[in-house]
Design a protein around this motif. Structure first.
Motif, PDB file in Angstrom:
ATOM      1  N   UNK A  38       0.854  -1.348  -0.153  1.00 37.48           N
ATOM      2  CA  UNK A  38       0.092   0.006   0.026  1.00 37.48           C
ATOM      3  C   UNK A  38       0.823   1.157  -0.062  1.00 37.48           C
ATOM      4  N   UNK A  39       1.828   1.277   0.830  1.00 39.34           N
ATOM      5  CA  UNK A  39       2.780   2.297   0.770  1.00 39.34           C
ATOM      6  C   UNK A  39       3.442   2.716  -0.586  1.00 39.34           C
ATOM      7  N   UNK A  77      -5.805  13.938   1.144  1.00 36.96           N
ATOM      8  CA  UNK A  77      -6.902  13.436   0.532  1.00 36.96           C
ATOM      9  C   UNK A  77      -7.017  11.805   1.137  1.00 36.96           C
ATOM     10  N   UNK A  78      -5.771  11.234   1.145  1.00 37.14           N
ATOM     11  CA  UNK A  78      -5.713   9.809   1.464  1.00 37.14           C
ATOM     12  C   UNK A  78      -5.983   9.674   3.035  1.00 37.14           C
ATOM     13  N   UNK A  79      -5.942  10.764   3.868  1.00 38.25           N
ATOM     14  CA  UNK A  79      -6.142  10.532   5.380  1.00 38.25           C
ATOM     15  C   UNK A  79      -7.646  10.619   5.439  1.00 38.25           C
ATOM     16  N   UNK A  80      -8.150  11.634   4.853  1.00 39.24           N
ATOM     17  CA  UNK A  80      -9.678  12.042   5.104  1.00 39.24           C
ATOM     18  C   UNK A  80     -10.699  11.130   4.141  1.00 39.24           C
ATOM     19  N   UNK A 100       0.406   7.087   4.673  1.00 40.67           N
ATOM     20  CA  UNK A 100       0.910   5.906   4.524  1.00 40.67           C
ATOM     21  C   UNK A 100       0.472   4.669   5.839  1.00 40.67           C
ATOM     22  N   UNK A 101       0.641   5.411   6.913  1.00 44.52           N
ATOM     23  CA  UNK A 101       0.541   4.591   8.048  1.00 44.52           C
ATOM     24  C   UNK A 101      -1.075   4.371   8.202  1.00 44.52           C
ATOM     25  N   UNK A 102      -2.145   5.153   7.824  1.00 40.24           N
ATOM     26  CA  UNK A 102      -3.326   5.095   8.044  1.00 40.24           C
ATOM     27  C   UNK A 102      -3.946   4.073   6.774  1.00 40.24           C
TER      28      UNK A 102
END
Length: 520
Positions: free
Chosen positions: A349-350, A420-423, A512-514
């Protein structure tokens, strides 16, 4: 017992990073709206910049108006070179030694009573009186000077942009300051002393190409009295008043191949009235070997004027479009459920997010490069055609502004992608990106916040990245209001971009973590 070979087991192979890049590039170019969005971002930046340039007119642009020539220093920069000079010629090596016993000044304030001049005694912090070696009396020519300033002690300055600190403190008849400037080839070395016996070196300047015959002597100058007041709605109001400085020199000794005889006097850069007389002239009184020299003006890099980055005023609007495209580049996959397919095709995913970031950064960098590369030269041409004077900068500085602007666009795009990836939704991600990048820049550069608050905002938020566009540094030895409202950023160009890049890196790390911990 049956042994199963590892070769017979199905293997899950991760696609190479190059394949991931190709896949993300294919996604981007096949969505027409994203491609059009980047084109719009570049076009908005160009059109708004050129529109702003076309609306800037100078009173010197008419056919009958003649603007005074701006002196250009040895490094190609615009300079102020206005002072009173008492000098002789020096052939080859030599030196000048003086004892400075007094430094005073005057400032003219607004008249309290009509017709009555309101003049007070005051020495400006960067007023200066001292000794100088200069390549003739042409404005902008190379020089080195050792001086006492109004509030910054002894300084050695040369070729306008260089400033070396000596000892602190002022001067009086009971506590004089001895100054000595020595020429040896292209090297000029300054020394100071409290008693004329024990000398301390202040600094050495190398003036490459200095001719064999130069001018050596005494000088005095004072920039205007700058007052900065807080405006009612935030920001500042700066005003400059006429000021002059006077230095008293004793025990003047010149060694080397000098012309001898009477000293020459020049009011360099003096402004003349229509009848030919000098407006606010300097002067010198010589009596019994004592020289009392009075001068106005400054010897320093020029910072007031139009700068090349003014042509890029449309960048914030262009960045808004870039932020929208960058956020939607990832949230569209969440909205349509395609993110599951993407992550199944590449379990790393990262690596998927990294590939998206690389593709987006490359495309937005290219869009920013085209926008800045077109806007800056064309906008500068329009400004000059309208009679505006643009402060000259080196070619490498122009390249840094263009490439740095493109880098800023790319970094902001990556930051927006990470948000955008976080939310995982467009509205909160776009809003957060605008609050972090665009809003601080607007608040800091308009008359909304106090100067100190505006400076901290441009130090601590991603809006610090706009500093990469600043072409003229804020010289500490120049009397000016270096506020964000006047277009000055508190951080150096690359440091400001690094702050913005740090935010992008942190946001990308969080994304990346989320992404690894959450379900698609």
């Amino acid at each position: 017992m049956t042994t199963v070979s590892n070769r017979s087991r199905p293997q899950t192979r991760r696609p190479g990073f190059a394949r991931l890049l190709r896949a993300e590039w294919t996604k981007f170019r096949t969505v027409r709206g994203w491609v059009i969005g980047l084109a719009i971002a570049a076009l908005v930046t160009v059109l708004l910049g050129l529109f702003s340039a076309s609306g800037s007119q100078s009173s010197c642009g008419g056919p009958t108006d003649v603007c005074p020539a701006v002196p250009i220093g040895p490094g190609g920069e615009a300079v102020d070179d206005k002072f009173y000079f008492v000098h002789r010629s020096l052939q080859g090596d030599g030196s000048i030694t003086v004892r400075l016993t007094s430094m005073t000044g005057q400032v003219r304030l607004p008249d309290a009573t009509p017709g009555v001049r309101n003049v007070i005694s005051k020495v400006e912090p960067w007023a200066k009186a001292g000794v100088m070696v200069k390549d003739g009396t042409r404005q902008g020519s190379a020089y080195a000077a050792l001086m006492l300033t109004g509030a910054h002690g002894v300084r050695m300055q040369y070729n306008y942009t260089h400033d070396v600190a000596g000892g602190p403190g002022g001067v009086s008849r009971t506590s004089p300051r001895w100054l000595r400037l020595v020429r040896s080839g292209d090297d000029l070395t300054g020394y100071e002393s409290a008693d004329g016996s024990r000398w301390s070196k202040v600094g050495t300047a190398r003036l490459a190409g200095l001719p064999a015959t130069v001018r050596i002597g005494l000088f005095a100058a004072s920039p205007g009295d700058l007052t900065v007041t807080q405006a009612d709605l935030g920001g500042v109001v700066a005003a400059s008043r006429f000021a002059q400085a006077t230095g008293v020199f004793e025990s003047v000794s010149v060694r080397g191949g000098t012309s001898g005889g009477a000293w020459s006097h020049d009011d360099l850069g003096a402004t003349k009235e229509p009848d030919g007389t000098i407006h606010h002239p300097g002067g010198v009184v010589e009596s019994g070997g004592t020289f009392t020299v009075t001068g106005v003006g400054d010897i320093a890099p020029r910072t007031d004027g139009m700068t090349i980055e003014k042509t890029l005023s449309g960048l914030p609007a262009g960045l808004i479009v870039v932020i929208v495209v960058a956020v939607v580049f990832i949230t569209a996959e969440y909205r349509r459920g395609l993110i599951r397919t993407t992550l199944l095709a590449s379990p790393g995913r990262g690596r998927v997010l990294a590939a998206k970031a690389v593709v987006l950064a490359a495309l937005t960098f290219l869009a920013g490069l085209v926008a800045a590369g077109v806007t800056m030269p064309v906008g500068a041409h329009i400004l000059r055609s309208n009679g505006n004077y643009i402060l000259p900068v080196a070619s490498l500085t122009q390249l840094r502004v263009v490439a740095g602007t493109a880098a800023l666009v790319a970094v902001v795009a990556v930051l927006a992608l990470a948000l955008g990836t976080v939310f995982r939704r467009s509205a909160p991600a776009i809003t957060t990106a605008l609050v972090l990048v665009i809003l601080p820049r607007i608040l800091a550069t308009t008359s909304v916040l106090p100067v100190d608050a505006a400076r901290w905002l441009l130090r601590l938020t991603p809006a610090a990245g706009f500093a990469i566009q600043q072409s003229i540094p804020a010289y500490p030895q120049v009397t000016a209001s270096f506020s964000p409202q006047a277009g000055w950023y508190p951080l150096p160009p690359w440091a400001g971009l690094a702050v913005c890049g740090g935010y992008a890196a942190l946001a990308l790390g969080l994304a990346v973590l989320l992404l690894r911990r959450r379900d698609a």
